[in-house]
Design an enzyme around this catalytic site. Structure first.
Site, PDB file in Angstrom:
ATOM      1  N   GLY A  51     -24.205  18.018 -37.785  1.00 54.35           N
ATOM      2  CA  GLY A  51     -23.506  17.292 -36.731  1.00 54.35           C
ATOM      3  C   GLY A  51     -22.448  16.391 -37.317  1.00 54.35           C
ATOM      4  N   CYS A  79     -27.861  20.145 -43.181  1.00 54.75           N
ATOM      5  CA  CYS A  79     -26.761  19.180 -43.263  1.00 54.75           C
ATOM      6  C   CYS A  79     -27.188  17.833 -42.655  1.00 54.75           C
ATOM      7  CB  CYS A  79     -25.542  19.783 -42.578  1.00 54.75           C
ATOM      8  SG  CYS A  79     -23.998  19.131 -43.158  1.00 54.75           S
ATOM      9  N   TYR A  80     -26.653  17.438 -41.508  1.00 60.40           N
ATOM     10  CA  TYR A  80     -27.077  16.172 -40.889  1.00 60.40           C
ATOM     11  C   TYR A  80     -28.597  16.147 -40.724  1.00 60.40           C
ATOM     12  CZ  TYR A  80     -27.294  12.299 -37.554  1.00 60.40           C
ATOM     13  OH  TYR A  80     -27.582  11.110 -36.935  1.00 60.40           O
ATOM     14  N   HIS A 165     -24.599  25.440 -44.933  1.00 58.05           N
ATOM     15  CA  HIS A 165     -24.777  26.167 -43.663  1.00 58.05           C
ATOM     16  C   HIS A 165     -25.222  27.612 -43.905  1.00 58.05           C
ATOM     17  CE1 HIS A 165     -23.335  23.013 -41.042  1.00 58.05           C
ATOM     18  NE2 HIS A 165     -22.545  22.693 -42.049  1.00 58.05           N
ATOM     19  N   GLU A 167     -26.040  29.664 -41.680  1.00 60.16           N
ATOM     20  CA  GLU A 167     -25.689  30.493 -40.525  1.00 60.16           C
ATOM     21  C   GLU A 167     -24.300  31.110 -40.619  1.00 60.16           C
ATOM     22  OE1 GLU A 167     -26.206  27.273 -40.615  1.00 60.16           O
ATOM     23  OE2 GLU A 167     -24.694  26.152 -39.509  1.00 60.16           O
ATOM     24  N   VAL A 221     -17.663  42.557 -17.540  1.00 65.03           N
ATOM     25  CA  VAL A 221     -18.965  42.825 -18.158  1.00 65.03           C
ATOM     26  C   VAL A 221     -20.089  41.992 -17.527  1.00 65.03           C
ATOM     27  CG1 VAL A 221     -20.268  42.690 -20.313  1.00 65.03           C
ATOM     28  CG2 VAL A 221     -17.905  43.479 -20.346  1.00 65.03           C
ATOM     29  N   ASP A 222     -19.869  40.683 -17.371  1.00 59.53           N
ATOM     30  CA  ASP A 222     -20.956  39.814 -16.922  1.00 59.53           C
ATOM     31  C   ASP A 222     -21.423  40.168 -15.519  1.00 59.53           C
ATOM     32  OD1 ASP A 222     -20.296  38.663 -19.289  1.00 59.53           O
ATOM     33  OD2 ASP A 222     -19.376  36.875 -18.429  1.00 59.53           O
ATOM     34  N   SER A 223     -20.468  40.321 -14.600  1.00 59.96           N
ATOM     35  CA  SER A 223     -20.894  40.580 -13.218  1.00 59.96           C
ATOM     36  C   SER A 223     -21.468  41.989 -13.078  1.00 59.96           C
ATOM     37  CB  SER A 223     -19.753  40.342 -12.230  1.00 59.96           C
ATOM     38  OG  SER A 223     -18.722  41.271 -12.400  1.00 59.96           O
ATOM     39  N   LYS A 360     -22.668  36.251 -25.096  1.00 60.89           N
ATOM     40  CA  LYS A 360     -21.869  37.379 -24.603  1.00 60.89           C
ATOM     41  C   LYS A 360     -22.275  38.718 -25.229  1.00 60.89           C
ATOM     42  CE  LYS A 360     -18.198  38.781 -22.265  1.00 60.89           C
ATOM     43  NZ  LYS A 360     -17.824  38.371 -20.919  1.00 60.89           N
TER      44      LYS A 360
END
Ligand code: XMP
Length: 504
Positions: A51, A79-80, A165, A167, A221-223, A360
Site C-alpha cells: 500500500g 511490502c506494506y 511483489h 504477483e 461480453v458481460d450482458s 473480466k
C-alpha cells in the site's frame, strides 16, 4: 463460494492482481478492507497487501493483530503488509533512502517452506521506500537483496513477510512463492470455473426465488454471459435490448440473432429517434454521455414496467473500486451501475448481480463454461454511448451512417487479415474537419475518418497497433472509394495516456 484466501487491501495498485494470481492457482480469493474481519470469516490463509501509506506515519492503516493470530492460519505480508507485521512482532521499519523501484536480485538464504525450490539467486520486483529495520528476536531472514537488506523473513511457524511483489510477472519465481505459501495452508485448491459455474447457477436460482427477472442486454461480453447464466438458472426472464441508434453496421440485427442462437429471445426496443432527438445539436462529449445515460434509463425502465427483479452485469473490479476508493474513475463507474432507480431496487432486495465476484477474464471463462461460442466472448469492447463518442462533434443520421460504413470496412478487413484477434479494440472515428481533395475532375471539401486499433491489457493504458502498411492501404482505398462524404483517411498513432482510446 467460500473464500479460501483473504487478501487484506492496504491500497496497492497490485492488490487485485494478488487475488487473480491466487485464483489462477485454484484458490478462491477475495479482497477485504482492513478491519472487516466479520466479512472475512475463517479463511485458510491471509495475505496483507502492499500500500502507499508509511507504517510509521500517524493514521497509517493498521491490522487487528490479535484477531489475525487467533485465525490460526498462515499469513503473508507483502511490502506494506510485511512492514506492518514486523512492527507488530516488535521490530521496526525505516525509510531506506531512495525509493527502490524495479528489478532487484534476491539471494536466498533458506530455501525451505516459502522459498522452496527457488534457485540461489533470482529476480524480484520492488516498489517501496520503507523497509524492515530491526528484526525482532526469533525472526529468521529467508532472503536478502545485494545490499544485505532482508527481502523475505519469517517471524514464526505461520507468519511470513516479503518486501517485493510476487504477483507481478517481473518477479521470476512469484508464482512458485505464492504456491509454496498456499501449500502451507494445508488447503486443497477448490476453485475451477466449472465448479464455480455450477455453484453460481444454484445460488442464482435460489436468489431469483421464482421472480421474473429483467435485464438489459447489449451483445457485449458481460450482458451476454449474464443472460446466459440466468437462462441456465431457469429464470423467467425479460432481456431488453435498447437499440439507441448509435450501433455499428447491422449490429442490432446481429445482437438479436446472437441471442437467438443461444436460445434466448430478446425484446428489442428501437429507440433511435428518441436518442437522436435528445442528442441533436450537442457536441460536448460529457453532455452526450449524460444524455445517453439518462435516456437509456428512461427507455429501459418504461419498457420494463414494474420490476420484480433486475439483473445487472456488475463485475468485481467495479465492486472493489466503489468500496475502496474515491477516485474519479470509480465515481464514473459507480454512476453507471448505481443510478437512483437501481439504488432503490437494491435497497428493496430487487437487484441481482451474479457476476460481482468475477474479473473480466473470468467472465469470459464462465461464458465458455456456459457454452457461449468463442467469437461472442472475444468481441472487442464497445462503449455504451456507441458511435456517439466516435462521431466527433454533432451527431446526425448522415454522419452516423458515414462512420458506420467506414467502420464496417475497417473491421471487415481486420477480420479477414487475422488482425481482429490480435488487437484489443478497433474502430473508426469521424472527425468534424473538412479538408480539400479531388474526385474525378472535381474539387471536394469533405470530412476525414481516423482509424484506431490498440493493444491493451485492461484499457487503462494502450498502445497503437502496428498494422501492416498493405492492410492500412486496402482499408483506406476501400473507404475513399466507397464511402461518400470522406476524402481523407488517417491512422491514429497515439498511446493512452495521453490520448484516450475513444475520441470523446
Ligand atoms: P477511453 O476512451 O477512456 O476508453 O480510453 C477506455 C475503454 O472504455 C470504453 N469506454 C466506455 N465504455 N461506457 C462504456 O461502457 C462509456 O461511456 C465508455 N467510454 C469509453 C472504451 O471503448 C475503451 O474500451
Amino acid at each position: 463460494m467460500r473464500t479460501q484466501i483473504a487478501v487484506i487491501d492496504y491500497g496497492s495498485q497490485y492488490s487485485q492482481l494478488i487475488v487473480r494470481r491466487l485464483r489462477a492457482l485454484g484458490y478462491f480469493s477475495k479482497l477485504y478492507l482492513p478491519g472487516h474481519w466479520d466479512e472475512v470469516g475463517r479463511p485458510a490463509a491471509v495475505v496483507l497487501s502492499g500500500g502507499p501509506a508509511r507504517v510509521n506515519e500517524a493514521g497509517a492503516p493498521d491490522v487487528d493483530f490479535e484477531h489475525l493470530q487467533a485465525l490460526g492460519c498462515p499469513v503473508l505480508g507483502v511490502c506494506y503488509g510485511m512492514q506492518l507485521l514486523n512492527r507488530k512482532f516488535g521490530g521496526n521499519v525505516a525509510h531506506c533512502g531512495d525509493r527502490e523501484y524495479g528489478p532487484v536480485t534476491m539471494e536466498v538464504r533458506h530455501a525451505d517452506d516459502l522459498l522452496k525450490n527457488l534457485p540461489a539467486e533470482s529476480t524480484i520486483w520492488m516498489s517501496h521506500s520503507d523497509s524492515v529495520s530491526d528484526l525482532p528476536a526469533g525472526c529468521e531472514v529467508l532472503a536478502v537483496n545485494p545490499r544485505g537488506t532482508p527481502v523475505a523473513v519469517r517471524w514464526n511457524e505461520r507468519f511470513f513477510g516479503i518486501q517485493f511483489h510476487p504477483e507481478v510477472s517481473h518477479t521470476e519465481y512469484g508464482t512458485e512463492i505464492l504456491r509454496n505459501f498456499l501449500e502451507l495452508s494445508g488447503e486443497q485448491p477448490a476453485f475451477t470455473m466449472d465448479r464455480f459455474k455450477d455453484q453460481l447457477i444454484e445460488d442464482t436460482r435460489r436468489e431469483i426465488a421464482g421472480r421474473k427477472v429483467v435485464c438489459a442486454v447489449s451483445g457485449g461480453v458481460d450482458s451476454t454471459v449474464l443472460a446466459m447464466l440466468l437462462h441456465a438458472a431457469g429464470a423467467d426472464m425479460h432481456p431488453i435490448f435498447v437499440d439507441n441508434g448509435l450501433l455499428r453496421s447491422n449490429e442490432g440485427d446481429e445482437v438479436v440473432e446472437q441471442f437467438r442462437r443461444l436460445g434466448i429471445e430478446v425484446d428489442r426496443v428501437d429507440a433511435t429517434d428518441r436518442f437522436l432527438s435528445r442528442l441533436a445539436g450537442i457536441t460536448d462529449p460529457e453532455e452526450k454521455r449524460r444524455r445517453i445515460g439518462d435516456e437509456f434509463i428512461d427507455v429501459f425502465f418504461s419498457h420494463a414496467g414494474s420490476v420484480e427483479l433486475l439483473a445487472q452485469g456488475t463485475l468485481y473490479p467495479d465492486v472493489i473500486e466503489s468500496a475502496t476508493s474515491g477516485s474519479q474513475a470509480s465515481r464514473i463507474k459507480t454512476h453507471h451501475n448505481r443510478v437512483d432507480r437501481i439504488l432503490e431496487l437494491q435497497a428493496e432486495g430487487r437487484l441481482l448481480e451474479p457476476l460481482a465476484e468475477l474479473f473480466k477474464d473470468e467472465v469470459r471463462e464462465l461464458g465458455a463454461a456456459l457454452n457461449i461460442p468463442h467469437d461472442m466472448l472475444h468481441r472487442h469492447p464497445f462503449p455504451g454511448p456507441g458511435l456517439a463518442v466516435r462521431v466527433v462533434g454533432e451527431i446526425t443520421p448522415a454522419r452516423l451512417e458515414v462512420c458506420r460504413a467506414a467502420d464496417a470496412i475497417f473491421i471487415g478487413e481486420l477480420k479477414q487479415s487475422g488482425w481482429y484477434d490480435k488487437v484489443w479494440q478497433a474502430g473508426t472515428a469521424l472527425l468534424p474537419v473538412r479538408t480539400v481533395g479531388v474526385k474525378g475532375d472535381e474539387r471536394t471539401y469533405e470530412e476525414a475518418v481516423s482509424l484506431r486499433a490498440v493493444t491493451s491489457v485492461d484499457a487503462m493504458t494502450a498502445d497503437w497497433s502496428p498494422l501492416p502498411a498493405d492492410l492500412l492501404a486496402r482499408v483506406s482505398n476501400k473507404i475513399l472509394n466507397r464511402v461518400a462524404g470522406i476524402n481523407r483517411v488517417l491512422y491514429d498513432i497515439s498511446t493512452k495516456p495521453p490520448a484516450g482510446i475513444e475520441w470523446e
